[in-house]
Design a protein around this motif. Structure first.
Motif, PDB file in Angstrom:
ATOM      1  N   LEU A   1       0.813  -1.215   0.000  1.00 34.38           N
ATOM      2  CA  LEU A   1       0.000   0.000   0.000  1.00 34.38           C
ATOM      3  C   LEU A   1       0.847   1.266   0.000  1.00 34.38           C
ATOM      4  N   MET A   2       2.055   1.187   0.576  1.00 33.34           N
ATOM      5  CA  MET A   2       2.920   2.363   0.626  1.00 33.34           C
ATOM      6  C   MET A   2       3.303   2.823  -0.787  1.00 33.34           C
TER       7      MET A   2
ATOM      8  N   LEU B   1      -6.891   5.613  -3.087  1.00 30.46           N
ATOM      9  CA  LEU B   1      -7.328   4.249  -3.340  1.00 30.46           C
ATOM     10  C   LEU B   1      -8.422   3.863  -2.349  1.00 30.46           C
ATOM     11  N   GLU B   2      -9.502   3.278  -2.844  1.00 33.43           N
ATOM     12  CA  GLU B   2     -10.577   2.795  -1.986  1.00 33.43           C
ATOM     13  C   GLU B   2     -10.439   1.291  -1.816  1.00 33.43           C
TER      14      GLU B   2
ATOM     15  N   VAL C   1       0.676 -10.308   3.382  1.00 29.63           N
ATOM     16  CA  VAL C   1       1.953  -9.699   2.986  1.00 29.63           C
ATOM     17  C   VAL C   1       2.518  -8.818   4.097  1.00 29.63           C
ATOM     18  N   SER C   2       1.945  -8.942   5.291  1.00 27.87           N
ATOM     19  CA  SER C   2       2.412  -8.208   6.471  1.00 27.87           C
ATOM     20  C   SER C   2       2.455  -6.699   6.218  1.00 27.87           C
ATOM     21  N   ASP C   3       1.446  -6.200   5.503  1.00 30.34           N
ATOM     22  CA  ASP C   3       1.430  -4.799   5.097  1.00 30.34           C
ATOM     23  C   ASP C   3       1.326  -3.881   6.315  1.00 30.34           C
ATOM     24  N   ASN C   4       2.347  -3.045   6.498  1.00 24.12           N
ATOM     25  CA  ASN C   4       2.382  -2.166   7.672  1.00 24.12           C
ATOM     26  C   ASN C   4       1.337  -1.061   7.606  1.00 24.12           C
TER      27      ASN C   4
END
Length: 306
Positions: free
Chosen positions: A82-83, A89-90, A103-106
């Motif tokens: 996402l970074m 973005l919705e 994906v361990s998205d921070n």
């Protein structure tokens, strides 16, 4: 040689701190080494956060199909995608949840953390009597600390400077994130757990004692699909399902999950901290911390697979 003796010999070869909890649910057998020792969790804490979020979903506080619009200030470096995507973005809360686990998205993690609330998360852990588990930091907190930017505001300028420091390996040699569990007054200042706490939490999860059936399935399926397969699952045949959540920081490698064997389930939680040969290499590169997780998981699989 007994399984515990084999594992103990492996642990003794690691220049760092290692804790292990293993339980075969059908045989009611446990192997525990430093089971109550507190370890910095890195991203393993996202399992606890995932459960608390889904409890709130089960209770009607949040809906999985609710849309969140990504803001520039949401973005956090480290793991995830996402970074790198455009603000505006919705995305649904369910997809944020899946990104956090798969994906361990921070960025996704802290959006969910802000919804859940640190206090509410800790209240759940206390109610479950997980005495060695405390969650005190968002991923933004520990990343900025790692980069020597603790307290910086959530701005695009902060993100750009953090990206520069991360790409150039400019890390804070005194970062509490990777060195300190407590401050000078003995107050816990990190995200910590123990092998026993994490293993018993996973047992409650797989036994359906924490969530509704649908929420349990969503979390377990997401853990089975997580992307970092070179920890517990590394040397286990690919047809064997492993639902796990690893974590990594310099000197810290951890993984906790469930191995789905044909006739049994095996819970495994392995934490390594202060691993000397991993302090100066990349977060996900293989030093002795990663290798002990791989080796122990393989001999556990070989022992219980029949």
């Amino acid at each position: 040689m007994e399984l515990k003796e084999k594992i103990t010999n492996m642990v003794n070869q690691v220049d760092g701190d290692v804790g292990i909890y293993i339980k075969s649910l059908n045989k009611e057998e446990e192997i525990v080494i430093n089971g109550d020792k507190q370890f910095i969790t890195a991203s393993v804490f996202k399992i606890f956060l995932a459960v608390k979020f889904l409890q709130q979903v089960d209770n009607g506080i949040y809906k999985l199909d609710t849309i969140h619009t990504i803001k520039e200030s949401d973005k956090i470096l480290g793991s995830g995608i996402l970074m790198n995507l455009n603000a505006g973005l919705e995305i649904t809360l369910e997809d944020l949840f899946k990104l956090m686990i798969m994906v361990s998205d921070n960025t996704a993690t802290d959006i969910i953390m802000n919804l859940v609330g640190l206090n509410n998360l800790q209240e759940m852990l206390n109610e479950l009597n997980l005495k060695n588990t405390e969650i005190n930091l968002t991923t933004r907190d520990w990343l900025l600390d790692l980069l020597g930017m603790r307290g910086a505001e959530s701005t695009k300028e902060t993100f750009i400077e953090a990206e520069r420091r991360l790409s150039e390996g400019e890390l804070n040699s005194k970062a509490q994130t990777i060195y300190d569990i407590r401050d000078s007054e003995d107050k816990v200042i990190n995200n910590i757990s123990s092998p026993n706490d994490t293993g018993k939490f996973l047992e409650l999860l797989i036994n359906g004692e924490l969530l509704s059936d649908s929420s349990t399935k969503l979390l377990i399926d997401s853990m089975k699909k997580q992307s970092f397969k070179y920890f517990i699952a590394s040397d286990i045949p690919p047809e064997i399902h492993v639902a796990d959540k690893p974590g990594a920081l310099p000197g810290i490698k951890c993984d906790s999950g469930i191995i789905f064997l044909q006739n049994s389930l095996v819970i495994i939680s392995i934490y390594t901290n202060n691993v000397k040969d991993e302090m100066k290499i990349g977060w996900w590169q293989s030093g002795s911390g990663v290798k002990i997780i791989q080796k122990v998981s393989k001999i556990v699989y070989d022992h219980y697979k029949e």
